[in-house]
Design an enzyme around this catalytic site. Structure first.
Site, PDB file in Angstrom:
ATOM      1  N   CYS A   2       0.817  -1.204   0.000  1.00 15.12           N
ATOM      2  CA  CYS A   2       0.000   0.000   0.000  1.00 15.12           C
ATOM      3  C   CYS A   2       0.853   1.256   0.000  1.00 15.12           C
ATOM      4  O   CYS A   2       2.085   1.203   0.017  1.00 15.12           O
ATOM      5  CB  CYS A   2      -0.903   0.020   1.247  1.00 15.12           C
ATOM      6  N   LEU A  52      -3.264  -1.898  -2.272  1.00 10.65           N
ATOM      7  CA  LEU A  52      -3.080  -2.952  -3.262  1.00 10.65           C
ATOM      8  C   LEU A  52      -3.462  -4.242  -2.567  1.00 10.65           C
ATOM      9  O   LEU A  52      -2.785  -4.695  -1.647  1.00 10.65           O
ATOM     10  CB  LEU A  52      -1.626  -3.012  -3.747  1.00 10.65           C
ATOM     11  N   SER A  53      -4.560  -4.854  -2.974  1.00 14.68           N
ATOM     12  CA  SER A  53      -5.116  -6.006  -2.260  1.00 14.68           C
ATOM     13  C   SER A  53      -4.323  -7.272  -2.585  1.00 14.68           C
ATOM     14  O   SER A  53      -4.227  -7.676  -3.742  1.00 14.68           O
ATOM     15  CB  SER A  53      -6.584  -6.204  -2.641  1.00 14.68           C
ATOM     16  N   ILE A  55      -3.918  -9.955   0.403  1.00 17.20           N
ATOM     17  CA  ILE A  55      -4.482 -10.941   1.325  1.00 17.20           C
ATOM     18  C   ILE A  55      -5.792 -10.389   1.867  1.00 17.20           C
ATOM     19  O   ILE A  55      -5.905  -9.191   2.140  1.00 17.20           O
ATOM     20  CB  ILE A  55      -3.492 -11.241   2.472  1.00 17.20           C
ATOM     21  N   ASP A 101      -3.654  -9.585   7.584  1.00 18.46           N
ATOM     22  CA  ASP A 101      -2.579  -9.276   8.527  1.00 18.46           C
ATOM     23  C   ASP A 101      -2.706  -7.888   9.145  1.00 18.46           C
ATOM     24  O   ASP A 101      -2.069  -7.596  10.157  1.00 18.46           O
ATOM     25  CB  ASP A 101      -1.218  -9.436   7.858  1.00 18.46           C
ATOM     26  N   SER A 363      11.921 -12.311  -5.056  1.00 16.80           N
ATOM     27  CA  SER A 363      13.200 -11.901  -5.629  1.00 16.80           C
ATOM     28  C   SER A 363      14.348 -12.384  -4.759  1.00 16.80           C
ATOM     29  O   SER A 363      14.149 -12.780  -3.605  1.00 16.80           O
ATOM     30  CB  SER A 363      13.271 -10.369  -5.770  1.00 16.80           C
ATOM     31  N   GLY A 364      15.561 -12.310  -5.288  1.00 15.63           N
ATOM     32  CA  GLY A 364      16.755 -12.713  -4.565  1.00 15.63           C
ATOM     33  C   GLY A 364      17.516 -11.558  -3.951  1.00 15.63           C
ATOM     34  O   GLY A 364      18.693 -11.720  -3.598  1.00 15.63           O
TER      35      GLY A 364
END
Length: 626
Positions: A2, A52-53, A55, A101, A363-364
């Site tokens: 978000c 930004l949805s 969960i 969360d 990502s790494g």
């Protein structure tokens, strides 16, 4: 994922109409949260949110109030262990209304207070307003994955936001901070808590703040542990197994999502480890993403395809003919202040293409800093042998010869001259000051020619990074710790956050799990750099999961052909933006022109220096509305 923002005007003397101002601030963050907007306001306080949805798609609306109405939360990020934490909180009598969360985080704060930070495994920046005590509490995650900017204005005003652009137009001191400008020109990024503005700060990783009528307090709550000498005698196979289990656990937490999820895959070790762990955890439909370049020396896409074929992913590869000039002002707007890492350009395109297919990507990021992956760490080890030569031989003979050789514009991995120049520069820096651990784009003598000495003091030009542990640490361990504290959050994670959120893509980095970071930091150097082989223990931990390619390859980097671009299409852009309308009283036009001319002759590749100046001037034009 978000965008958050807020205004605290307890004295009500700022003259701002808080709800409408915060709504405008939130609208500037719509790319971070295109799915929903939220606003809460009370006497002297307004909080904004863009969602930004990821969960609990239908629930977890923000700003979120607790059932009593005392606490209001705005939150950006993910708490990966929210299910486990939710179970613990239910034992305290908490009854949850949502499945996400956000409510878990709010309940954790109510039960544990600031101590909730010890319970959180995630990437986050959040703020909680306590209506009863009239206190704002805000915090940023341990590694600094998510940003949090704040400033104090007239009349006791405090404001905060996820991005600097959200703060434009507020009554803050937006004059250029000289020391921040020097940081940028030296290293290509600005270290938190500084920003380019005198009156705006960034909350450092692993710090929290409290704000009330009594003032502002900022404190740390965690720091990376130091290497543990007692671990030198631990079994290597035992440590490799522990590392492997922790990485798998970190990946498993980051697979929790109610929207489509994939992974970046460059073909290097770090991203390959993450995808291999996903496969090892039973993920069968893995979508991997890579980007390729027309310039062969900068193109890693063939390596990504090899790993994708080996691990059996559904691989998406995009090939781009990049034109940095076309993207320049988009980057300027989203980064919000001078930011010189040119790998933001391919990262931007990778995020753009990935978002066409998924909403979340693993990502790494962080593997190089935690496990000793950069070549400058190897160079520092080689330097100990090189410095056995007499100093006059090194400086007056070898260094002088190397600096006369034309270096061209090829990627440094394919240019022996560039490698040698970087090496002799390292020798000079470390000889003059053993704690000068960062390579500099512009050295002190360069800055003296480039900047107005009446505006920028010599003291700010000579600044070094303060590392209290320097006396007790191996030089390579010192470099790594500095990277973890500064380069990782202020350059690498900043790059990925802004580029991904510009396209409403959430990027999750399992190596940034604090449990992985703590293990890596405690490891003695012998387990990370074995001889001249980087990431020794990480390679060992995943040797059975990967093909030989990524296990043997050295660091390549997400580089772009900046030198060629400034001999091509960026030359005219530079002349138009930098040489035609330089920043008044800050940058010397003649010196900026000399660098371009010198680059055209081909003896020295000034590509990245020119990019720093171009980005700086483009940012200045955008911020001033020129």
């Amino acid at each position: 994922m978000c965008g958050i923002c807020g205004l605290i005007d307890l004295n009500m003397r700022s003259g701002l109409e808080l709800p409408s101002t915060v709504r405008l601030m939130a609208n500037r963050l719509v790319h971070r949260g295109p799915d929903a907007e939220g606003l809460w306001h009370g006497p002297g306080v307004a909080l904004g949110h863009r969602r930004l949805s990821i969960i609990d798609l239908a629930g977890s609306i923000q700003p979120m109030q607790d059932p009593t109405g005392r606490y209001i939360l705005v939150f950006n990020g993910e708490i990966y262990n929210y299910l486990e934490l939710r179970s613990d909180l239910e034992k305290h009598g908490i009854r949850f209304r949502t499945k996400g969360d956000t409510e878990v985080l709010l309940a954790a704060f109510i039960i544990y207070g600031p101590g909730c930070l010890e319970h959180l495994n995630g990437m986050f920046a959040f703020a909680v307003w306590d209506r009863q005590e009239q206190i704002l509490f805000a915090a940023r995650d341990r590694m600094g994955v998510k940003p949090f900017f704040f400033g104090q204005g007239r009349g006791g005003l405090l404001t905060f936001a996820s991005e600097l652009q959200s703060l434009r137009g507020l009554p803050l001191d937006f004059s250029v901070c000289p020391s921040a400008l020097v940081q940028y020109l030296r290293h290509g990024f600005i270290r938190s808590p500084d920003t380019i503005f005198q009156g705006v700060r960034e909350l450092r990783p692993a710090h929290f703040l409290r704000y009330s009528r009594h003032g502002l307090e900022v404190r740390p709550y965690w720091e990376p542990p130091l290497p543990d000498s007692g671990w030198k005698h631990r079994s290597e196979s035992e440590l490799a197994e522990e590392l492997r289990d922790l990485v798998r656990s970190a990946v498993q937490f980051r697979l929790r999502s109610d929207v489509p999820l994939g992974a970046f895959l460059s073909g290097g070790l770090d991203s390959s480890v993450i995808v291999a762990a996903m496969r090892d955890l039973g993920e069968t439909d893995i979508h991997s993403f890579a980007i390729g370049f027309e310039e062969a020396s900068f193109d890693e896409s063939p390596f990504a395809r090899q790993v994708a074929d080996y691990l059996g992913t559904t691989h998406h590869e995009s090939r781009k003919a990049l034109r940095a000039g076309d993207l320049l002002f988009d980057l300027v707007r989203h980064y919000g202040q001078p930011y010189g890492d040119s790998s933001a350009i391919p990262t931007w395109h990778l995020c753009q293409e990935t978002r066409r297919h998924v909403t979340v990507a693993l990502s790494g990021d962080g593997g190089d800093e935690l496990f000793c992956g950069y070549r400058r760490y190897v160079a520092r080890r080689l330097l100990a042998w090189y410095q056995k030569l007499p100093q006059p031989v090194r400086r007056k003979c070898l260094a002088a010869l190397i600096k006369r050789l034309p270096e061209g514009t090829a990627y440094y991995d394919h240019s022996l001259i560039k490698k040698l120049r970087l090496f002799v520069d390292l020798d000079q820096r470390v000889t003059d000051d053993p704690n000068d651990i960062y390579p500099a784009f512009f050295k002190t003598e360069d800055l003296a020619r480039l900047l107005d000495p009446e505006q920028i003091s010599m003291e700010s030009m000579d600044q070094q990074i303060d590392m209290p542990a320097a006396q007790e640490m191996d030089p390579i361990e010192l470099m790594m710790r500095s990277d973890i504290l500064h380069y990782l959050p202020d350059d690498i994670l900043t790059k990925v956050d802004r580029a991904s959120m510009a396209h409403s893509l959430e990027v999750r980095s399992p190596f940034m799990d604090y449990r992985v970071a703590e293990l890596a930091c405690r490891l003695p150097l012998q387990y990370k750099l074995r001889g001249l082989t980087t990431k020794h223990l990480l390679r060992k931990a995943f040797a059975k999961n990967l093909p030989p390619g990524p296990l043997k390859r050295q660091k390549h980097g997400f580089a772009v052909p900046m030198g060629d671009w400034f001999q091509g299409h960026l030359k005219a852009v530079y002349e138009d933006i930098v040489l035609s309308s330089p920043m008044k009283n800050l940058v010397n036009r003649d010196e900026a022109g000399r660098l371009l001319k010198d680059h055209q002759y081909g003896r020295t590749d000034h590509g990245h220096r020119l990019w720093l100046l171009l980005f700086l001037h483009a940012w200045h034009q955008w911020w001033k509305g020129i």
